[in-house]
Write a protein that holds these residues in place. Structure first.
Motif, PDB file in Angstrom:
ATOM      1  N   GLU A 298       0.841  -1.196   0.000  1.00  0.00           N
ATOM      2  CA  GLU A 298       0.000   0.000   0.000  1.00  0.00           C
ATOM      3  C   GLU A 298       0.877   1.248   0.000  1.00  0.00           C
ATOM      4  N   THR A 299       0.552   2.194  -0.851  1.00  0.00           N
ATOM      5  CA  THR A 299       1.343   3.417  -0.983  1.00  0.00           C
ATOM      6  C   THR A 299       1.181   4.306   0.247  1.00  0.00           C
ATOM      7  N   GLY A 300       2.280   4.914   0.665  1.00  0.00           N
ATOM      8  CA  GLY A 300       2.227   5.915   1.724  1.00  0.00           C
ATOM      9  C   GLY A 300       2.362   5.371   3.135  1.00  0.00           C
ATOM     10  N   LEU A 301       2.592   4.059   3.284  1.00  0.00           N
ATOM     11  CA  LEU A 301       2.739   3.500   4.624  1.00  0.00           C
ATOM     12  C   LEU A 301       4.074   3.916   5.239  1.00  0.00           C
ATOM     13  N   ASP A 302       4.076   4.095   6.548  1.00  0.00           N
ATOM     14  CA  ASP A 302       5.327   4.259   7.265  1.00  0.00           C
ATOM     15  C   ASP A 302       6.180   3.015   7.035  1.00  0.00           C
ATOM     16  N   PRO A 303       7.463   3.172   6.735  1.00  0.00           N
ATOM     17  CA  PRO A 303       8.296   1.998   6.427  1.00  0.00           C
ATOM     18  C   PRO A 303       8.254   0.910   7.501  1.00  0.00           C
ATOM     19  N   ALA A 304       8.230   1.308   8.763  1.00  0.00           N
ATOM     20  CA  ALA A 304       8.190   0.314   9.836  1.00  0.00           C
ATOM     21  C   ALA A 304       6.877  -0.458   9.807  1.00  0.00           C
ATOM     22  N   LEU A 305       5.773   0.241   9.569  1.00  0.00           N
ATOM     23  CA  LEU A 305       4.480  -0.435   9.489  1.00  0.00           C
ATOM     24  C   LEU A 305       4.431  -1.348   8.267  1.00  0.00           C
ATOM     25  N   ALA A 306       4.942  -0.880   7.127  1.00  0.00           N
ATOM     26  CA  ALA A 306       4.952  -1.703   5.927  1.00  0.00           C
ATOM     27  C   ALA A 306       5.743  -2.986   6.154  1.00  0.00           C
ATOM     28  N   ALA A 307       6.878  -2.881   6.821  1.00  0.00           N
ATOM     29  CA  ALA A 307       7.693  -4.060   7.094  1.00  0.00           C
ATOM     30  C   ALA A 307       6.980  -5.020   8.036  1.00  0.00           C
ATOM     31  N   ASP A 308       6.277  -4.474   9.022  1.00  0.00           N
ATOM     32  CA  ASP A 308       5.537  -5.315   9.962  1.00  0.00           C
ATOM     33  C   ASP A 308       4.393  -6.046   9.257  1.00  0.00           C
ATOM     34  N   LEU A 309       3.636  -5.327   8.434  1.00  0.00           N
ATOM     35  CA  LEU A 309       2.540  -5.951   7.695  1.00  0.00           C
ATOM     36  C   LEU A 309       3.068  -7.019   6.742  1.00  0.00           C
ATOM     37  N   ASP A 310       4.188  -6.730   6.124  1.00  0.00           N
ATOM     38  CA  ASP A 310       4.808  -7.678   5.196  1.00  0.00           C
ATOM     39  C   ASP A 310       5.202  -8.966   5.915  1.00  0.00           C
ATOM     40  N   ALA A 311       5.778  -8.831   7.106  1.00  0.00           N
ATOM     41  CA  ALA A 311       6.182 -10.008   7.876  1.00  0.00           C
ATOM     42  C   ALA A 311       4.974 -10.819   8.326  1.00  0.00           C
ATOM     43  N   ARG A 312       3.915 -10.135   8.722  1.00  0.00           N
ATOM     44  CA  ARG A 312       2.700 -10.848   9.126  1.00  0.00           C
ATOM     45  C   ARG A 312       2.103 -11.609   7.944  1.00  0.00           C
ATOM     46  N   GLU A 313       2.075 -10.956   6.808  1.00  0.00           N
ATOM     47  CA  GLU A 313       1.534 -11.607   5.614  1.00  0.00           C
ATOM     48  C   GLU A 313       2.337 -12.856   5.262  1.00  0.00           C
ATOM     49  N   ARG A 314       3.652 -12.759   5.321  1.00  0.00           N
ATOM     50  CA  ARG A 314       4.502 -13.905   4.996  1.00  0.00           C
ATOM     51  C   ARG A 314       4.212 -15.072   5.937  1.00  0.00           C
ATOM     52  N   GLU A 315       4.066 -14.792   7.208  1.00  0.00           N
ATOM     53  CA  GLU A 315       3.809 -15.860   8.176  1.00  0.00           C
ATOM     54  C   GLU A 315       2.488 -16.563   7.870  1.00  0.00           C
ATOM     55  N   THR A 316       1.470 -15.792   7.551  1.00  0.00           N
ATOM     56  CA  THR A 316       0.163 -16.389   7.242  1.00  0.00           C
ATOM     57  C   THR A 316       0.217 -17.209   5.965  1.00  0.00           C
ATOM     58  N   LEU A 317       0.746 -16.635   4.893  1.00  0.00           N
ATOM     59  CA  LEU A 317       0.698 -17.302   3.596  1.00  0.00           C
ATOM     60  C   LEU A 317       1.547 -18.563   3.557  1.00  0.00           C
ATOM     61  N   ARG A 318       2.616 -18.597   4.340  1.00  0.00           N
ATOM     62  CA  ARG A 318       3.445 -19.806   4.377  1.00  0.00           C
ATOM     63  C   ARG A 318       2.787 -20.945   5.156  1.00  0.00           C
ATOM     64  N   ALA A 319       1.745 -20.606   5.911  1.00  0.00           N
ATOM     65  CA  ALA A 319       1.114 -21.619   6.764  1.00  0.00           C
ATOM     66  C   ALA A 319      -0.113 -22.255   6.125  1.00  0.00           C
ATOM     67  N   VAL A 320      -0.702 -21.628   5.114  1.00  0.00           N
ATOM     68  CA  VAL A 320      -1.969 -22.116   4.578  1.00  0.00           C
ATOM     69  C   VAL A 320      -1.734 -22.984   3.345  1.00  0.00           C
ATOM     70  N   PRO A 321      -2.679 -23.881   3.035  1.00  0.00           N
ATOM     71  CA  PRO A 321      -2.488 -24.802   1.911  1.00  0.00           C
ATOM     72  C   PRO A 321      -2.793 -24.214   0.547  1.00  0.00           C
ATOM     73  N   ALA A 322      -3.392 -23.024   0.485  1.00  0.00           N
ATOM     74  CA  ALA A 322      -3.701 -22.431  -0.813  1.00  0.00           C
ATOM     75  C   ALA A 322      -3.811 -20.919  -0.697  1.00  0.00           C
ATOM     76  N   VAL A 323      -3.275 -20.242  -1.691  1.00  0.00           N
ATOM     77  CA  VAL A 323      -3.358 -18.787  -1.804  1.00  0.00           C
ATOM     78  C   VAL A 323      -3.931 -18.480  -3.181  1.00  0.00           C
ATOM     79  N   VAL A 324      -4.839 -17.518  -3.249  1.00  0.00           N
ATOM     80  CA  VAL A 324      -5.413 -17.093  -4.521  1.00  0.00           C
ATOM     81  C   VAL A 324      -5.072 -15.628  -4.741  1.00  0.00           C
ATOM     82  N   ALA A 325      -4.489 -15.336  -5.894  1.00  0.00           N
ATOM     83  CA  ALA A 325      -4.195 -13.959  -6.293  1.00  0.00           C
ATOM     84  C   ALA A 325      -5.122 -13.572  -7.436  1.00  0.00           C
ATOM     85  N   THR A 326      -5.266 -12.274  -7.664  1.00  0.00           N
ATOM     86  CA  THR A 326      -6.226 -11.812  -8.661  1.00  0.00           C
ATOM     87  C   THR A 326      -5.587 -11.481 -10.008  1.00  0.00           C
ATOM     88  N   SER A 327      -4.305 -11.771 -10.168  1.00  0.00           N
ATOM     89  CA  SER A 327      -3.656 -11.612 -11.468  1.00  0.00           C
ATOM     90  C   SER A 327      -2.412 -12.475 -11.490  1.00  0.00           C
TER      91      SER A 327
END
Length: 356
Positions: free
Chosen positions: A99-128
């Protein structure tokens, strides 16, 4: 098949997508139980976190759950413990840290959370396809577990337009990621030509940016050339499309760009930044032509030049319009999106039965 989103009444591409697949999945044989969880995602309060945790805990072992990434990727501490018991499918519209305009620290935190979730689930769906590749490369995911379900589009009548030249339409929430200020700056360079532009979308997601955009328009003396009516839907939005000669989108980041295919479904040419997944949405007509003009992102000179070509060269307009109409015939409906998702869900259901 429970699913979760933040506020399905808010006008956004992600919410439209979620709404359409909730409507379409029953036609593929799935029973859908929809759960909307409000709470300021992806930075939810305690009540929202607790509600999601309770919802997941109530589901029976082996239940197939389609959950919006705005929720799932924000709270891995809630979602990951359930990943061994439930068959979780995470639908990612936009990587949280992108997301544009995020504080770098917040962006890094959100990115790390996303990685943890997506590596744990059996399927991910993207829209492109672009978004799927981005998730695989950025988070180190197994490419066999990342699927694509492109947004569909509803066929609409050909837009009558105005004079075929001068009416521009930008459908996008007014935010830094959509970068409408670039459009204003570029149109100011062709203020000697007759044009008008409607910027249709939420004005409240980033009030400071909206105020700055209004000030920019006023500073160029273009208040009578731009309109900002706020979000539109239904007949009101259809009327805006019907009057448009050119759809414009100057986004800095875009996983797909549903408004592009909505314009092409009406035969409206598109001027857009060639960023991320936008070229996939614009696509090509059967003869290989582009139904409009693509310009590099964050390149004001290229955008200025493209607009002047549109206004001054009848051949550019006629070729773009014909290509848009040919591309229109190739667009897929929402039933194909639902089928793509249903295939992913069915694969998980079969795996659950095999291991039961």
């Amino acid at each position: 098949m429970p699913g979760g989103v933040d506020d399905m009444t808010a006008p956004s591409g992600g919410n439209s997508y979620d709404r359409r697949v909730c409507q379409g999945l029953p036609g593929t044989g799935w029973q859908v139980h929809e759960h909307a969880i409000a709470g300021g995602w992806p930075q939810p309060g305690a009540a929202a976190r607790t509600e999601l945790a309770r919802l997941l805990a109530r589901l029976p072992d082996g239940a197939v759950v389609l959950i919006d990434g705005l929720l799932a990727c924000a709270v891995p501490d809630v979602v990951v413990p359930e990943a061994g018991r439930l068959r979780l499918v995470v639908l990612v519209h936009l990587p949280l840290g992108d997301e544009t305009g995020l504080d770098p620290a917040l962006a890094a935190d959100l990115d790390a959370r996303e990685r943890e979730t997506l590596r744990a689930v059996p399927a991910v769906v993207a829209t492109s396809g672009w978004a799927a590749r981005r998730l695989v490369d950025h988070h180190g995911l197994d490419p066999h577990l990342v699927h694509v379900a492109e947004p569909g589009v509803e066929r609409a009548p050909l837009a009558a337009g105005t004079d075929g030249v001068s009416r521009l339409l930008c459908v996008a929430s007014v935010t830094p990621r959509k970068a409408q200020h670039r459009l204003v700056e570029a149109l100011a360079t062709v203020a000697d030509l007759p044009w008008s532009c409607a910027i249709v979308g939420s004005l409240h997601q980033d009030p400071d940016y909206t105020a700055g955009l209004r000030a920019l328009i006023a500073g160029f003396g273009l208040g009578d050339r731009f309109s900002l009516p706020g979000p539109q839907s239904g007949a009101e939005l259809a009327a805006s499309y019907a009057a448009a000669d050119l759809a414009v989108l100057t986004s800095r980041a875009e996983t797909y760009g549903m408004v592009v295919t909505e314009a092409l479904a009406r035969g409206i040419p598109v001027l857009a930044t060639a960023v991320d997944g936008l070229p996939e949405a614009v696509g090509r007509a059967p003869d290989g032509s582009v139904p409009g003009i693509l310009v590099p992102p964050e390149d004001p000179l290229a955008l200025n030049s493209a607009l002047r070509r549109w206004f001054s060269e009848p051949g550019v307009r006629s070729r773009s319009r014909e290509s848009a109409r040919r591309r229109r015939a190739m667009l897929r409906g929402w039933e194909m999106t639902s089928r793509s998702l249903a295939e992913v869900l069915e694969q998980l259901r079969r795996e659950t039965r095999r291991t039961a």
